[in-house]
Design an enzyme around this catalytic site. Sequence first.
Site, mmCIF file in Angstrom:
data_model
loop_
_atom_site.group_PDB
_atom_site.id
_atom_site.type_symbol
_atom_site.label_atom_id
_atom_site.label_comp_id
_atom_site.label_asym_id
_atom_site.label_seq_id
_atom_site.Cartn_x
_atom_site.Cartn_y
_atom_site.Cartn_z
ATOM 1 N N LYS A 76 1.023 -1.157 0.068
ATOM 2 C CA LYS A 76 -0.175 0.066 0.066
ATOM 3 C C LYS A 76 0.923 1.142 0.080
ATOM 4 O O LYS A 76 1.458 1.684 0.960
ATOM 5 C CB LYS A 76 -0.937 0.051 1.459
ATOM 6 C CG LYS A 76 -1.973 1.159 0.972
ATOM 7 C CD LYS A 76 -2.571 1.792 2.184
ATOM 8 C CE LYS A 76 -1.490 2.955 2.610
ATOM 9 N NZ LYS A 76 -1.507 4.086 2.001
ATOM 10 N N GLU A 118 10.925 1.383 9.616
ATOM 11 C CA GLU A 118 11.761 2.190 9.311
ATOM 12 C C GLU A 118 11.197 3.639 9.590
ATOM 13 O O GLU A 118 10.170 4.218 8.916
ATOM 14 C CB GLU A 118 12.456 2.505 7.814
ATOM 15 C CG GLU A 118 13.018 1.080 7.328
ATOM 16 C CD GLU A 118 14.111 1.092 8.044
ATOM 17 O OE1 GLU A 118 14.894 1.868 8.729
ATOM 18 O OE2 GLU A 118 14.769 -0.116 7.873
ATOM 19 N N CYS A 122 14.340 11.126 5.844
ATOM 20 C CA CYS A 122 14.398 10.570 7.246
ATOM 21 C C CYS A 122 15.740 10.789 7.638
ATOM 22 O O CYS A 122 15.914 10.796 8.795
ATOM 23 C CB CYS A 122 13.875 9.415 7.591
ATOM 24 S SG CYS A 122 13.951 8.030 6.373
ATOM 25 N N GLU A 148 11.121 16.334 14.211
ATOM 26 C CA GLU A 148 11.313 16.279 12.435
ATOM 27 C C GLU A 148 10.864 17.443 11.995
ATOM 28 O O GLU A 148 9.788 17.522 11.854
ATOM 29 C CB GLU A 148 10.986 14.947 11.929
ATOM 30 C CG GLU A 148 12.395 14.147 11.558
ATOM 31 C CD GLU A 148 11.574 12.731 10.838
ATOM 32 O OE1 GLU A 148 12.313 12.412 10.052
ATOM 33 O OE2 GLU A 148 10.543 12.320 11.202
#
Length: 480
Positions: A172, A247, A281, A381
Site C-alpha cells: 500500500k 523504518e 528521514c 523532525e
Amino acid sequence: MFGNLYYDGQWKESASKKTMDVTNPATGEKVGTVFAAERQDAAAAVDAAARAFKTWSRLSAADRSAPLYNAYRLLTERADHVARILTMEQGKPLAEARGEVMQAADFLRWYSEEAKRIYGEIIPASSVNKRAHVIRQPIGVVAAITPWNFPASMITRKIAPALAAGCTVVIKPAEATPLTAAALFEIFHESDFPPGVVNLVYGDGPSIGAEFLENRLVKKIAFTGSTKVGKHLIAGSADQVKKVSLELGGHAPFIVFEDADLDQAVEACLISKYRNAGQTCICANRIYVQDTILETFSEKLASRVRSLKLGNGLEQGVEIGPLINEAAYRKVQEHVDDALAKGGKLLAGGKLSQAEGMTGYFYEPTLIGDASPDMKICSEETFGPVAPILTFKTENEAVEQANDSVYGLAAYVFTRDLGRTYRVAEALEYGIVGINDPLPGAAQVPFGGWKESGIGREGGHYGLEPFLEIKYISIGLNDR
Ligand code: ADP
C-alpha cells in the site's frame, strides 16, 4: 493517468469504485486518479498473496531470482519514464527522481542475486546419534506500507528482499504518490511473476492498515513512515504477535570538526540537508560546528544555501522542489517561527517562496544561526529545507549533544583525524554513520535505526532476515 489496483496478476477496480485524485505539488494541478481500495479490496489482495505463497515459497532460488532480475532490467530501461511520473506527483527535481529510480532498480538486482544465498547451518549435536540442522524459511504474506518521500525505492527495498526470501507481498503506497507505484507494477506485470506474488492496493492508511493488522493471513508488516504510525503498528500487531519491521523518523546530527575539509563539508551539508527539499528521514537536522570554525563555516554554507535554485522539478537546473502539501509547509513555518522567537538568527531563507508562477508550497532553503536545543527544530523532525546551526567546544560535548535525541537513524561527521573518526563513530547511538559522506545509502548495506527510529534493517543480507523464520530440525538417527 489512471491507476487500477493490481492483484492475482490482474488490474482491478475497487469494489466501491471510489477514486482518489493525485496532484502535482509544484503546480496544484491534477495529474492522475487511482482507485481507492477499502478493506475488502485489501482482503482480496491478501487472499491472492496467500494462495500464491503456497507455490512461490517452494520454487528454487533461481526461479525466484529470474523475475526479480527481469524487473530490474525493465526498470532501468524505463527509468526516464518512471522518473517523470515520480517528479510530477512528488515534486523532487528530475535528476533526483532518476537517481531514486536507479536505486530502486538496484534493490531488484541485488536481491535477485542474494535470493540464491539464503543458507542454513549444521550445528554439532550433543549426541552422536543426533544431527542438528537449521534452515530458514519465508515467513508468509507480507503487508508493506510505504511513504511518499521516496515513492519508488521504498517499494523495491521491501518487495525485492521479501520476494527473494520466498514471501508474497501486498503493498500500500502513500496516498500522495500512487502513480509511481502503478508505473512499477506495470513493470512487475511484465516480469513473469506468477499471479498473486506481488499485489498493489492504494487507499487510506488507517483503514487498509487495520485490515493488514487484523487479517490472520498477513504474517508480517513492513513499514516506512512516521514514528507515530509505527508505534500504532507495533501496538496493533501485538494481538497476533505479528512480526514488524519499521523504518521510522530520524533527527540526524551533522558534526563538523575544525580539522575537516570545510568546502567538502559545506557541499555535503547541502546534499544531506536540502535534497528532496529536506523531506528525507536521514536528512541533516542539526548542524553542530566546532566554535573555532563557526563563523567561516556558517558564512560559506549560507552563501551556498542562498544560491540554490527553487522551482518545478521538471524544469532544467532546479535544485529544490516544492514541499508535498500545505500541512508540510505549515509545520516548517511553525518550526522557523519558533526558532526565531527563541533567539535564532536567519542566515538564509525563512519563508514560503513568492517567486513568480509558483503555486505549490515552495519553501525557501533556510539556515538558522544561534540555534539552541530548546527550539522545536532541534528535537522534532521538520521535514523541510531548514537547518539550525549549533556549536560545541570539545569532541565529548559534540557526541553528547548529538546523542541527545529519541531518534537514532543517521549521523554525519566531518573530520580528517583518524582517531577521532573511530572514537566518534563508535560513540554515536545511530544505525548509520556517514564519515565525510552525506549519502551512505546503497542496496548492499544495512539501513535502519536505533531507539525510536525503528526495528530491523533493510538492504544487504540484513534486509532478508525480517522475511525469514528460523527452523531448527533435530534428527535422531536409528541406532544400528
Ligand atoms: P507522513 O506523515 O509522512 O505521511 P505517515 O506515517 O502518516 O507519514 O504515512 C506513511 C504511510 O503510512 C502512508 O502509506 C500512509 O497511508 C500510511 N498510514 C497512515 N496512517 C496509517 C495507519 N493508521 N495504519 C497503517 N498505515 C497508515
